[in-house]
Write a protein that holds these residues in place. Structure first.
Motif, PDB file in Angstrom:
ATOM      1  N   HIS A 158       0.824  -1.195  -0.104  1.00 32.54           N
ATOM      2  CA  HIS A 158       0.043   0.131  -0.067  1.00 32.54           C
ATOM      3  C   HIS A 158       1.032   1.024   0.074  1.00 32.54           C
ATOM      4  CE1 HIS A 158      -3.780  -2.151   0.637  1.00 32.54           C
ATOM      5  NE2 HIS A 158      -3.117  -2.846   1.439  1.00 32.54           N
ATOM      6  N   PRO A 159       1.381   1.541  -1.074  1.00 32.72           N
ATOM      7  CA  PRO A 159       2.218   2.819  -1.287  1.00 32.72           C
ATOM      8  C   PRO A 159       1.219   4.203  -1.327  1.00 32.72           C
ATOM      9  CG  PRO A 159       2.321   2.052  -3.243  1.00 32.72           C
ATOM     10  CD  PRO A 159       1.560   0.874  -2.517  1.00 32.72           C
ATOM     11  N   VAL A 160       0.694   4.396  -0.256  1.00 32.95           N
ATOM     12  CA  VAL A 160       0.011   5.734   0.019  1.00 32.95           C
ATOM     13  C   VAL A 160       0.501   6.634   0.702  1.00 32.95           C
ATOM     14  CG1 VAL A 160      -2.030   4.305  -0.870  1.00 32.95           C
ATOM     15  CG2 VAL A 160      -1.409   4.613   1.825  1.00 32.95           C
ATOM     16  N   ALA A 161       0.250   8.109   1.084  1.00 33.42           N
ATOM     17  CA  ALA A 161       0.855   8.758   1.736  1.00 33.42           C
ATOM     18  C   ALA A 161      -0.119  10.180   2.088  1.00 33.42           C
ATOM     19  CB  ALA A 161       1.834   9.576   1.135  1.00 33.42           C
ATOM     20  N   VAL A 162      -0.069  10.370   3.308  1.00 29.40           N
ATOM     21  CA  VAL A 162      -0.889  11.700   3.841  1.00 29.40           C
ATOM     22  C   VAL A 162       0.131  12.732   3.901  1.00 29.40           C
ATOM     23  CG1 VAL A 162      -2.005  12.810   5.618  1.00 29.40           C
ATOM     24  CG2 VAL A 162      -2.566  10.376   4.978  1.00 29.40           C
ATOM     25  N   ILE A 163       0.048  13.791   3.317  1.00 30.27           N
ATOM     26  CA  ILE A 163       1.137  14.977   3.296  1.00 30.27           C
ATOM     27  C   ILE A 163       0.701  15.945   4.213  1.00 30.27           C
ATOM     28  CG2 ILE A 163       1.839  14.631   0.965  1.00 30.27           C
ATOM     29  CD1 ILE A 163       0.057  16.783   0.119  1.00 30.27           C
ATOM     30  N   SER A 164       1.615  16.659   4.757  1.00 32.89           N
ATOM     31  CA  SER A 164       1.389  17.819   5.774  1.00 32.89           C
ATOM     32  C   SER A 164       0.862  18.982   5.194  1.00 32.89           C
ATOM     33  CB  SER A 164       2.725  18.229   6.453  1.00 32.89           C
ATOM     34  OG  SER A 164       3.646  18.867   5.531  1.00 32.89           O
ATOM     35  N   HIS A 165       0.157  19.726   5.694  1.00 36.18           N
ATOM     36  CA  HIS A 165      -0.355  21.110   5.245  1.00 36.18           C
ATOM     37  C   HIS A 165       0.500  21.984   4.834  1.00 36.18           C
ATOM     38  CE1 HIS A 165      -2.932  24.680   5.008  1.00 36.18           C
ATOM     39  NE2 HIS A 165      -4.089  23.973   5.055  1.00 36.18           N
ATOM     40  N   ALA A 166       1.709  22.272   5.584  1.00 33.49           N
ATOM     41  CA  ALA A 166       2.749  23.030   5.316  1.00 33.49           C
ATOM     42  C   ALA A 166       3.273  22.613   4.065  1.00 33.49           C
ATOM     43  CB  ALA A 166       3.687  23.070   6.331  1.00 33.49           C
ATOM     44  N   TRP A 167       3.609  21.390   3.739  1.00 31.73           N
ATOM     45  CA  TRP A 167       4.342  20.803   2.491  1.00 31.73           C
ATOM     46  C   TRP A 167       3.322  21.048   1.110  1.00 31.73           C
ATOM     47  CZ3 TRP A 167       4.397  16.464  -0.957  1.00 31.73           C
ATOM     48  CH2 TRP A 167       5.586  16.517  -1.697  1.00 31.73           C
ATOM     49  N   TRP A 168       2.128  20.772   1.519  1.00 26.83           N
ATOM     50  CA  TRP A 168       0.769  21.031   0.748  1.00 26.83           C
ATOM     51  C   TRP A 168       0.920  22.401  -0.040  1.00 26.83           C
ATOM     52  CZ3 TRP A 168      -4.338  22.757   1.309  1.00 26.83           C
ATOM     53  CH2 TRP A 168      -5.316  22.655   0.458  1.00 26.83           C
ATOM     54  N   GLU A 169       1.012  23.211   0.919  1.00 30.88           N
ATOM     55  CA  GLU A 169       1.405  24.770   0.585  1.00 30.88           C
ATOM     56  C   GLU A 169       2.229  25.110  -0.049  1.00 30.88           C
ATOM     57  OE1 GLU A 169      -1.992  27.159   3.496  1.00 30.88           O
ATOM     58  OE2 GLU A 169       0.348  26.978   4.062  1.00 30.88           O
ATOM     59  N   SER A 170       3.470  24.834   0.719  1.00 25.49           N
ATOM     60  CA  SER A 170       4.989  25.243  -0.009  1.00 25.49           C
ATOM     61  C   SER A 170       5.365  24.523  -1.330  1.00 25.49           C
ATOM     62  CB  SER A 170       6.013  25.064   1.013  1.00 25.49           C
ATOM     63  OG  SER A 170       6.004  23.840   1.525  1.00 25.49           O
TER      64      SER A 170
END
Length: 919
Positions: free
Chosen positions: A243-255
């Motif tokens: 299961h190669p899935v990921a949740v990304i951080s809000h800061a990384w999503w924005e930057s």
């Protein structure tokens, strides 16, 4: 005030008027006294009429009496509010009238309040703030969270790291937690390529990404939902690598992704595996570890797929690398949970040990215990490392604030002495002493408010500076030190306390003046003498507190010097450390081995480079294991623990670690030859005490593996994680026999680093231009990062002690200047009668030095007590180190003498005739 006399002649009304006379303050009663007394006489004279009235009239009069009482009480706060605004307006005018005084006082307070607020903001971010999760008070951590990395040893201490099988067993068997989550004990720095459809452009080179592997129950245990998309669930953490899935951080999503909602469903490719983005974490959520902010969270099932790929202990009960966080069920106490957890823990250890467990392992099992700790404020290595440092700094800046308050109190005393005629006139015209005190306290509060406003700005800048100083990498720690409600509340409280500390005594002294004597006298000698005595006491206190800070700063600085001079076992000079993402482009196996070897040869060919090598760790490593030998007599328990490293052939030459016996690694050490190791001299003494260790064998994991590695060389001891640690047993292995990604690269050079570094980068780029080099730093800087908290305390304590000394000297200068001005006439008479300038100079200097000596004596006693509280922070020094104390005392006396010389010199230049005519 009391309308309608002819129809309000009642006993209740008479009683209410008397009550008003008691409740309403005297200063308000004075304004209405004549009217009240006339009203009262009228009521008493007409009291006989009350008995002749019918009940309806009595009821109406009673209603009007209550209305009059209500109007009187409502009028009181209005009058108080008007007077308060009058005091504030007058206070502002007085502060603006003396801009130099206001600026000096406000700046002193701003430095004290700002420093306290900045330190408190860091304390709040590290130690006080709760995680932004649901009901954080119900979260508990298995252990204390002090272990980092991975271990396969069986220690006889409290446990912090746990295996994945134990995590599954606890989830299945426990009855005290609603759920349990697991996370790798550290975030993992990898390199990946973001889906070009998200960013809209081709990315040629992989970029650094911090990844945190977590269990499928991690987000649900914390009570965190996705801000966009969904979080990782148990379904994503069932099959390893599936299961190669990921949740990304809000800061990384924005930057990195420009806050694009279409990012859901796109991919981030790491080591040729495309991880699908399934969700974005909430803006306020940074993870469970304070001071770390991962860019991606992935399932623990994908842990083995992350480079370098050796973290593959998912099914191994001896491979302990996880933190476990649990949420208590409603009604379950921490004590009940601890008892249940340790019962299951002992059962698990007994099953792992088997029926034929040795006496040593049986003893380890009996001693082993899991301590449940509160996790509502998050996990934090920084909290453990910096808690003592921050408490010390908080005490230091608290003392600085006290010195600043003493300085401002001295300024207020001087102003009060200059304004005593104003106060006498106001008292003579009928102003109450309480009103005068309130006026002066209002001015103090306004002054503290100005200091607080400037202090918040200084704290905003200082907080960020503190984060940079506390950071060990090139990037600042992800800590939010922006002033919030709690920090602003602390600033407000500090300001009010400051106003009370420096404002109360001057206000009370100003209110005690006698109008007649003050208006008649030209200089107000009695009040001036009183002010001078109190001002001198404040200076003595400032000197004493400054000496305490100076002694403390001296101890901290000397501790840092002692630590920097500790032997490390390797030569730190002329060595550069690079961080190279050797697996960023997907190299594995033989290709990776060839890549590492080619980079080493290319860099060694650079002019000025003497040796170059890859390694798994370069100081501050994190891989330990229990070692077994074939000897019948060998260490037990913790003494069996060995720290490990994988290195290239030139590692010892590049690090400057001398070879004492045997040989280092060479081309003959391949994956098909006998596995070999080079060991440190401490490991040789501990595991092979009889004769030379060359040719002897040892193994990791258990006695059955005791022939795994052959010792081919012994090198000098070197520090592994900290300069303060004792020499540890270390085993070095050639990466050629067990190839994996190695990100650390060291190069010893001659010449200037400015000329060598670009050439090394160019050499790496010639091998593969897509290989990223994240960080380049000298080895001495890298080692210095292990002393970050000692350097932080030494620098800040030195700065604040210098500031405190400056404030104390300013206070001494002010008191002596005031004393000289007050004694001008006396000095003139002395000089007219034949006193020499040297005599007058000594007369003034003697007064100042008396204060300094008194402050030094008190300060020495206080410092001897204070230094005992942080003795554990010192290294190579006693808390009452005589050299430090003598040096701090001499420095303080010298600067205080300089501060007192200037007004004394001015006194010696007074003209006798001008002084005599001054009165």
């Amino acid at each position: 005030m009391f309308a309608g006399r002819k129809d309000s002649l009642t006993k209740p009304h008479l009683w209410l008027i008397r009550v008003i006379g008691v409740i309403v303050p005297r200063r308000l009663r004075a304004d209405w006294r004549q009217e009240w007394e006339a009203e009262l006489r009228y009521r008493e004279a007409s009291l006989a009429e009350w008995d002749r009235l019918d009940w309806r009239t009595k009821l109406e009069l009673l209603r009007r009496s209550l209305g009059a009482f209500r109007d009187a009480l409502l009028l009181q706060p209005i009058r108080l509010e008007d007077e308060m605004f009058q005091d504030m307006r007058y206070g502002l005018r007085m502060l603006l009238k003396s801009p130099n005084y206001t600026l000096m006082a406000a700046l002193s307070l701003a430095l004290g309040i700002g420093a306290n607020t900045a330190i408190f903001s860091l304390i709040d971010a590290l130690m006080l703030r709760s995680l932004p999760v649901r009901e954080p008070e119900k979260l508990v951590l298995f252990g204390k969270g002090e272990g980092v990395g991975a271990t396969n040893n069986f220690p006889d201490r409290s446990w912090d790291l746990f295996s994945y099988p134990f995590y599954r067993e606890m989830r299945r068997s426990n009855e005290v937690f609603s759920d349990i989550g697991a996370t790798l004990s550290m975030s993992w720095a990898v390199h990946g390529v973001v889906d070009t459809n998200v960013t809209g452009g081709e990315i040629a080179r992989p970029e650094r990404i911090d990844v945190q592997p977590v269990s499928g129950s991690y987000f649900s245990t914390l009570g965190v939902n996705a801000g966009l998309g969904r979080v990782i669930t148990d379904a994503d953490d069932q099959v390893a690598g599936a299961h190669p899935v990921a949740v990304i951080s809000h800061a990384w999503w924005e930057s990195r992704l420009g806050a694009d909602p279409a990012a859901i469903g796109k991919t981030v490719t790491i080591d040729k595996i495309a991880y699908t983005i399934i969700g974005v974490a909430p803006k306020e959520f940074f993870g469970a570890t304070v001071g770390q902010a991962p860019d991606l969270w992935i399932p623990l099932a994908m842990e083995a797929q992350l480079p370098p790929g050796h973290w593959n202990g998912r099914e191994n009960p001896e491979w302990q690398s996880l933190y476990l966080i649990a949420r208590l069920k409603n009604g379950v106490s921490a004590e009940q949970a601890s008892a249940a957890v340790n019962q299951l823990f002992k059962q698990s250890l007994l099953e792992r040990a088997g029926a034929q467990a040795s006496n040593e392992r049986s003893q380890d099992i009996r001693r082993a215990r899991i301590e449940l700790t509160q996790a509502g404020r998050g996990l934090s290595r920084l909290r453990r490392e910096f808690s003592l440092s921050l408490r010390i700094l908080m005490a230091v800046v608290g003392v600085v604030l006290l010195i600043a308050c003493a300085n401002v109190a001295n300024l207020l005393l001087a102003r009060a002495a200059a304004r005593q005629k104003e106060f006498a006139v106001r008292l003579a015209l009928g102003a109450g002493r309480a009103r005068l005190i309130r006026q002066l306290l209002t001015e103090s509060v306004l002054l503290a408010g100005l200091g607080a406003a400037a202090g918040v700005f200084l704290a905003w800048l200082g907080g960020r500076l503190l984060v940079l100083m506390a950071s060990t990498g090139l990037e600042p720690l992800p800590l939010d030190v922006t002033p919030n409600a709690r920090i602003l509340g602390f600033t407000l409280l500090a300001s009010l306390l400051s106003a009370i500390i420096f404002g109360t005594a001057p206000a009370l002294r100003a209110a005690r003046i006698e109008p007649n004597s003050s208006l008649k006298s030209g200089k107000g000698a009695s009040h001036a003498a009183s002010r001078s005595r109190f001002g001198k006491l404040l200076v003595v206190a400032q000197v004493a507190l400054s000496l305490v800070l100076l002694v403390g700063a001296g101890l901290f600085v000397r501790t840092l010097i002692n630590l920097q001079n500790l032997p490390s076992g390797f030569n730190q000079q002329s060595v550069m450390v690079f961080r190279i993402g050797s697996t960023a482009t997907g190299y594995k196996g033989a290709q990776l081995k060839a890549l590492l070897g080619e980079i080493e040869e290319k860099v060694k060919a650079v002019p000025g480079v003497q040796a170059a090598s890859f390694s798994l760790f370069v100081f501050q490593g994190g891989w330990s294991s229990s070692v077994f030998t074939r000897d019948q007599i060998q260490p037990e328990g913790q003494s069996r623990l060995v720290w490990n490293n994988k290195v290239g052939p030139d590692f010892f030459a590049a690090m400057g670690i001398p070879l004492l016996e045997g040989r280092v690694f060479g081309p003959q050490d391949t994956d098909r030859s006998q596995q070999v190791a080079v060991i440190s001299e401490t490991m040789a003494r501990r595991f092979f005490p009889n004769g030379s260790p060359l040719g002897k064998r040892f193994g990791r994991g258990g006695p059955e593996n005791s022939g795994q590695f052959e010792v081919i060389g012994v090198v000098k001891d070197a520090k592994y994680e900290s300069l303060t640690e004792e020499w540890r047993p270390i085993a070095y292995y050639p990466y050629s026999q067990s190839i994996e990604a190695l990100g650390a690269f060291v190069a010893r050079y001659s010449g200037s680093p400015e000329s060598v570094t670009p050439q090394v980068r160019r050499a790496v780029s010639e091998v593969d231009r897509n290989l990223p080099i994240d960080e380049v730093i000298s080895l001495s800087e890298h080692v210095g990062r292990s002393l970050v908290q000692q350097r932080l305390v030494a620098r800040l304590a030195s700065f604040f002690s210098a500031l405190a000394l400056l404030l104390a000297c300013v206070g001494l200068y002010g008191v002596l200047s005031y004393s000289v001005a007050r004694r001008t006439n006396e000095i003139g008479i002395r000089m007219a009668l034949g006193a020499q300038r040297g005599d007058v100079l000594w007369l003034a200097m003697r007064e100042a030095l008396t204060l300094v000596v008194a402050g030094v004596v008190i300060g020495l006693l206080a410092s001897m007590a204070a230094t005992q509280t942080f003795s554990t922070f010192l290294f190579g020094l006693e808390p009452n180190d005589p050299l430090t104390i003598v040096g701090a005392t001499l420095l303080l006396i010298a600067l205080a003498a300089l501060a007192s010389y200037l007004p004394a010199r001015r006194a010696a230049r007074i003209s006798p005739m001008a002084a005599v005519r001054e009165e």
